[in-house]
Design a protein around this motif. Structure first.
Motif, PDB file in Angstrom:
ATOM      1  N   ASN A  14      -0.156   3.594 -11.556  1.00 17.50           N
ATOM      2  CA  ASN A  14      -0.679   4.501 -10.517  1.00 17.50           C
ATOM      3  C   ASN A  14      -1.877   3.922  -9.759  1.00 17.50           C
ATOM      4  O   ASN A  14      -2.749   4.667  -9.317  1.00 17.50           O
ATOM      5  CB  ASN A  14      -1.043   5.866 -11.110  1.00 17.50           C
ATOM      6  CG  ASN A  14       0.178   6.746 -11.314  1.00 17.50           C
ATOM      7  OD1 ASN A  14       1.292   6.361 -10.975  1.00 17.50           O
ATOM      8  ND2 ASN A  14      -0.020   7.922 -11.886  1.00 17.50           N
ATOM      9  N   GLY A  28     -14.675   2.207  -6.198  1.00 16.88           N
ATOM     10  CA  GLY A  28     -13.322   1.814  -5.813  1.00 16.88           C
ATOM     11  C   GLY A  28     -13.226   1.096  -4.493  1.00 16.88           C
ATOM     12  O   GLY A  28     -12.150   1.016  -3.889  1.00 16.88           O
ATOM     13  N   LYS A  29     -14.348   0.517  -4.000  1.00 13.91           N
ATOM     14  CA  LYS A  29     -14.379  -0.072  -2.662  1.00 13.91           C
ATOM     15  C   LYS A  29     -14.419  -1.604  -2.736  1.00 13.91           C
ATOM     16  O   LYS A  29     -15.178  -2.186  -3.503  1.00 13.91           O
ATOM     17  CB  LYS A  29     -15.601   0.448  -1.894  1.00 13.91           C
ATOM     18  CG  LYS A  29     -15.680  -0.025  -0.446  1.00 13.91           C
ATOM     19  CD  LYS A  29     -16.964   0.466   0.226  1.00 13.91           C
ATOM     20  CE  LYS A  29     -16.938   1.960   0.466  1.00 13.91           C
ATOM     21  NZ  LYS A  29     -18.112   2.402   1.253  1.00 13.91           N
ATOM     22  N   ASN A  48      -7.564   6.602 -13.915  1.00 10.56           N
ATOM     23  CA  ASN A  48      -8.897   6.140 -14.347  1.00 10.56           C
ATOM     24  C   ASN A  48      -8.820   4.992 -15.352  1.00 10.56           C
ATOM     25  O   ASN A  48      -9.498   4.964 -16.381  1.00 10.56           O
ATOM     26  CB  ASN A  48      -9.708   7.289 -14.949  1.00 10.56           C
ATOM     27  CG  ASN A  48     -10.128   8.294 -13.900  1.00 10.56           C
ATOM     28  OD1 ASN A  48     -10.516   7.918 -12.787  1.00 10.56           O
ATOM     29  ND2 ASN A  48     -10.040   9.572 -14.245  1.00 10.56           N
ATOM     30  N   LYS A  66      -3.250   1.942  -6.393  1.00 12.83           N
ATOM     31  CA  LYS A  66      -2.817   1.829  -5.009  1.00 12.83           C
ATOM     32  C   LYS A  66      -3.998   1.356  -4.163  1.00 12.83           C
ATOM     33  O   LYS A  66      -5.143   1.698  -4.438  1.00 12.83           O
ATOM     34  CB  LYS A  66      -2.328   3.190  -4.506  1.00 12.83           C
ATOM     35  CG  LYS A  66      -1.787   3.198  -3.087  1.00 12.83           C
ATOM     36  CD  LYS A  66      -1.294   4.593  -2.706  1.00 12.83           C
ATOM     37  CE  LYS A  66      -0.762   4.612  -1.275  1.00 12.83           C
ATOM     38  NZ  LYS A  66      -0.282   5.955  -0.893  1.00 12.83           N
ATOM     39  N   SER A  82       0.816  -1.216   0.000  1.00 12.37           N
ATOM     40  CA  SER A  82       0.000   0.000   0.000  1.00 12.37           C
ATOM     41  C   SER A  82       0.850   1.267   0.000  1.00 12.37           C
ATOM     42  O   SER A  82       0.356   2.351  -0.232  1.00 12.37           O
ATOM     43  CB  SER A  82      -0.923   0.009   1.215  1.00 12.37           C
ATOM     44  OG  SER A  82      -0.153  -0.001   2.398  1.00 12.37           O
ATOM     45  N   TYR A 122      -5.545   1.001  -0.081  1.00 10.37           N
ATOM     46  CA  TYR A 122      -5.397   1.517   1.287  1.00 10.37           C
ATOM     47  C   TYR A 122      -6.736   1.370   1.994  1.00 10.37           C
ATOM     48  O   TYR A 122      -7.790   1.280   1.351  1.00 10.37           O
ATOM     49  CB  TYR A 122      -4.957   2.996   1.259  1.00 10.37           C
ATOM     50  CG  TYR A 122      -5.997   3.934   0.679  1.00 10.37           C
ATOM     51  CD1 TYR A 122      -6.959   4.568   1.502  1.00 10.37           C
ATOM     52  CD2 TYR A 122      -6.049   4.178  -0.699  1.00 10.37           C
ATOM     53  CE1 TYR A 122      -7.918   5.415   0.956  1.00 10.37           C
ATOM     54  CE2 TYR A 122      -7.015   5.013  -1.236  1.00 10.37           C
ATOM     55  CZ  TYR A 122      -7.941   5.629  -0.414  1.00 10.37           C
ATOM     56  OH  TYR A 122      -8.890   6.452  -0.949  1.00 10.37           O
ATOM     57  N   GLN A 131      -7.127   3.226  -5.193  1.00  7.60           N
ATOM     58  CA  GLN A 131      -6.849   4.542  -5.774  1.00  7.60           C
ATOM     59  C   GLN A 131      -6.452   4.344  -7.236  1.00  7.60           C
ATOM     60  O   GLN A 131      -5.522   3.600  -7.550  1.00  7.60           O
ATOM     61  CB  GLN A 131      -5.734   5.236  -5.007  1.00  7.60           C
ATOM     62  CG  GLN A 131      -5.385   6.627  -5.549  1.00  7.60           C
ATOM     63  CD  GLN A 131      -4.299   7.283  -4.726  1.00  7.60           C
ATOM     64  OE1 GLN A 131      -4.477   7.526  -3.529  1.00  7.60           O
ATOM     65  NE2 GLN A 131      -3.158   7.562  -5.352  1.00  7.60           N
ATOM     66  N   ASN A 132      -7.192   4.996  -8.132  1.00  2.00           N
ATOM     67  CA  ASN A 132      -6.990   4.807  -9.570  1.00  2.00           C
ATOM     68  C   ASN A 132      -6.779   6.177 -10.220  1.00  2.00           C
ATOM     69  O   ASN A 132      -7.689   6.758 -10.827  1.00  2.00           O
ATOM     70  CB  ASN A 132      -8.214   4.085 -10.156  1.00  2.00           C
ATOM     71  CG  ASN A 132      -8.045   3.735 -11.629  1.00  2.00           C
ATOM     72  OD1 ASN A 132      -7.006   3.994 -12.227  1.00  2.00           O
ATOM     73  ND2 ASN A 132      -9.097   3.166 -12.206  1.00  2.00           N
ATOM     74  N   ALA A 133      -5.575   6.705 -10.077  1.00  2.00           N
ATOM     75  CA  ALA A 133      -5.285   8.074 -10.496  1.00  2.00           C
ATOM     76  C   ALA A 133      -5.453   8.278 -11.995  1.00  2.00           C
ATOM     77  O   ALA A 133      -5.827   9.364 -12.446  1.00  2.00           O
ATOM     78  CB  ALA A 133      -3.863   8.455 -10.074  1.00  2.00           C
ATOM     79  N   GLN A 175       3.004   2.925  -5.285  1.00  2.00           N
ATOM     80  CA  GLN A 175       2.056   2.857  -6.387  1.00  2.00           C
ATOM     81  C   GLN A 175       2.606   1.939  -7.464  1.00  2.00           C
ATOM     82  O   GLN A 175       3.814   1.798  -7.634  1.00  2.00           O
ATOM     83  CB  GLN A 175       1.817   4.256  -6.959  1.00  2.00           C
ATOM     84  CG  GLN A 175       0.987   5.154  -6.043  1.00  2.00           C
ATOM     85  CD  GLN A 175       0.698   6.488  -6.701  1.00  2.00           C
ATOM     86  OE1 GLN A 175       1.536   6.979  -7.437  1.00  2.00           O
ATOM     87  NE2 GLN A 175      -0.469   7.053  -6.418  1.00  2.00           N
ATOM     88  N   MET A 198      -9.834   0.476  -0.197  1.00  2.00           N
ATOM     89  CA  MET A 198     -10.089   1.380  -1.307  1.00  2.00           C
ATOM     90  C   MET A 198      -9.003   1.224  -2.372  1.00  2.00           C
ATOM     91  O   MET A 198      -7.832   1.000  -2.058  1.00  2.00           O
ATOM     92  CB  MET A 198     -10.120   2.830  -0.818  1.00  2.00           C
ATOM     93  CG  MET A 198     -11.169   3.124   0.235  1.00  2.00           C
ATOM     94  SD  MET A 198     -12.854   2.759  -0.329  1.00  2.00           S
ATOM     95  CE  MET A 198     -13.008   3.960  -1.662  1.00  2.00           C
TER      96      MET A 198
END
Length: 542
Positions: free
Chosen positions: A468, A512-513, A487, A470, A461, A472, A483-485, A464, A481
């Motif tokens: 990108n 994103g959950k 998209n 990640k 975690s 967390y 993280q999809n910077a 990245q 979650m």
């Protein structure tokens, strides 16, 4: 000499007895019992008009009771329009009124106990029939092809409906089967295309093969708990049948039972059923979902083939194999859960399932049959476990949408060049176990993939990925979650335990959950499948 005289005397008596017949209005009466004075009607095909049979006739000054209508008595009569049978008659013989096409009505007396085989076969002008309380059996083909018959009332005394009894009675719109009936014979109501409803009483224990096949206007049927067996093709091609409830007493759904029931939208399969026969629901194009209970251990060949409206199906842990073409051409199927109990996926099992986007094959599977996923053009990712020892020819042929393959097999299998034919190997990433990359890069067929990555690379975690991505928090207790910077389009998420067993699969990542609430404490691998390949993250569940 005395014996010879006795013989000739008996012979003379027999000849005299048969000579003592009587004809009236082209109806012939034959003496069958000279002692009790009984006669039978025979050879009367020339009779015509509306006939009211007498209960007695007088022959040579002696009164005789008319007790039976003999075999073929009025067979193919061209002029007989109606018949009234008196109370003295107890039986109607085989073929008695066969082919009497202008016969419009037949009134049976309460004394008749049996209707012979083919008794009213092909009486196309007959519009209605009332079976009296005295009748216990309706013979085979008794009313076969009575196309003008619109109603039939069966009495409570009838215990069995013979095979083909009302077959091709296309004008029949409804029929009530009495509580006395225990079995519905083979082809009993086949091709009764006008039949819209049927009530099967609790007395019935078996519905034989083809019983209601081709009843194209039948909209619903309730099968009572008394029924223990439903024969093959029983409701085949009942095009307007929308729903059916199978009782807990049934253990097997036979081959082709509901084949081509295109109007069927739902079906309830009870926990008593252990096997689903070959082609049982083939071409049920209106069926949108199916729940197969844990009692089912086998699903026959072509069982759900061409069920194009089927969007999801759950296969229970009791099933050990998925047979040949079971879900072939289920083009609307978007997701499928294959349990850990399955050891083999048969030939063409999911062929032409064009709506399927991802598939995870469990660690229990040892063989993937030929053409198993051929032409699944919507499939973007597949996971092949290390338990697989053979992959059949053309298994993933023409899976043109594939972007990633996670293959957990350490030593590359020897496969045919057609296995991945049609897959774009320059854009589809092949992910293999850590330390096996070089083996795959030199193995026939496998080496044709331009990108061969290691599955062993894990992200934490705190770092990245190259894309990108990640996750967390880590460790986590309830939710993780993603993280999809950038998209990136995510097609699937797998959660795998330390034994390599996939414990959860998400085909849709909402906001994103990832819910990990129900996971036991321990270490897991989260694999995120995307258009850019597969990213693996180590997760600690607290």
């Amino acid at each position: 000499m005395k014996q010879i005289c006795t013989f000739f005397c008996l012979l003379a008596t027999v000849i005299l007895l048969h000579a003592q017949d009587y004809t009236s209005n082209n109806i012939k009466y034959y003496i069958t019992d000279a002692t009790n004075h009984y006669v039978e009607i025979r050879n009367s095909s020339s009779a015509s008009g509306d006939i009211n049979l007498p209960s007695t006739v007088t022959i040579s000054g002696t009164s005789y009771s008319v007790t039976s209508i003999g075999a073929s008595a009025f067979n193919n009569s061209t002029g007989l329009t109606s018949i009234t049978i008196p109370n003295s008659v107890t039986s109607i013989g085989n073929y008695a009124f066969q082919g009497c096409k202008v016969l419009t009505s037949a009134t049976l007396s309460n004394s008749v106990t049996s209707i012979g085989n083919y008794a009213f076969y092909g009486c196309t002008g007959l519009t209605s029939i009332i079976i009296p309380n005295s009748v216990t059996t309706i013979g085979t083909y008794a009313f076969y092809g009575c196309t003008g018959l619109t109603s039939a009332i069966l009495s409570n005394s009838v215990t069995s409906i013979g095979s083909n009894a009302f077959r091709l009675c296309s004008g029949l719109t409804s029929i009530t089967i009495p509580n006395s009936v225990t079995s519905i014979g083979v082809y009993a109501f086949q091709s009764c295309s006008g039949l819209t409803s049927i009530t099967i009483p609790n007395s019935v224990t078996s519905i034989d093969s083809y019983a209601f096949q081709g009843c194209s206007k039948l909209t619903s049927v309730t099968i009572p708990n008394s029924v223990t067996s439903i024969g093959a093709f029983a409701f085949d091609s009942c095009l307007e049948l929308t729903s059916v409830t199978i009782p807990n007493s049934v253990t097997t759904i036979a081959a082709n039972t509901f084949r081509s029931c295109s109007g069927l939208t739902s079906i309830t399969i009870p926990n008593s059923v252990t096997s689903i026969g070959a082609s049982a629901f083939l071409s049920c194009t209106g069926l949108t979902s199916i729940t197969i209970p844990n009692s089912v251990t086998s699903i026959g060949t072509n069982a759900f083939q061409l069920c194009s409206g089927l969007t999801s199906v759950t296969i229970p842990n009791s099933v050990t194999s998925i047979g040949t073409s079971v879900f072939q051409s289920c083009s609307g199927l978007t997701s499928i859960t294959i349990p850990n109990s399955v050891t083999s996926i048969g030939a063409s099992a999911f062929r032409l399932c064009t709506g399927l986007t991802s598939i995870t094959i469990p660690n229990s599977v040892t063989s993937i049959g030929a053409y198993a996923f051929m032409s699944c053009s919507g499939l973007t990712s597949i996971t092949i476990p290390n338990s697989v020892t053979s992959i059949g020819d053309n298994a993933f042929n023409s899976c043109t949408g594939l972007t990633s393959i996670d293959c957990h097999i350490t030593t590359p299998l020897t496969i045919n060049s057609a296995v991945f034919q049609g897959v774009n190997k320059s854009t589809c990433a092949l992910n293999v176990p850590s330390g096996s990359v070089s083996a795959y890069q030199s193995a026939n067929v496998w080496k044709d993939f331009s990108t061969i990555n290691s599955l062993g690379t894990l992200n934490t975690s705190n770092t990245q990925s190259a894309n990108n991505l990640k996750i967390y928090p880590n460790p986590a207790t309830d939710f993780v979650m993603v993280q999809n910077a950038k998209n990136i389009k995510i097609s699937k998420v797998n959660i795998t335990d330390t034994n390599g067993r996939i414990v959860s699969t998400l085909n849709h990542l909402e906001n994103g959950k990832i819910d990990v609430t129900k996971l036991p404490k321990g270490m897991y691998i989260i694999s995120i499948f995307s258009e850019k390949g597969t990213e693996n993250f180590k997760l600690m569940k607290k």
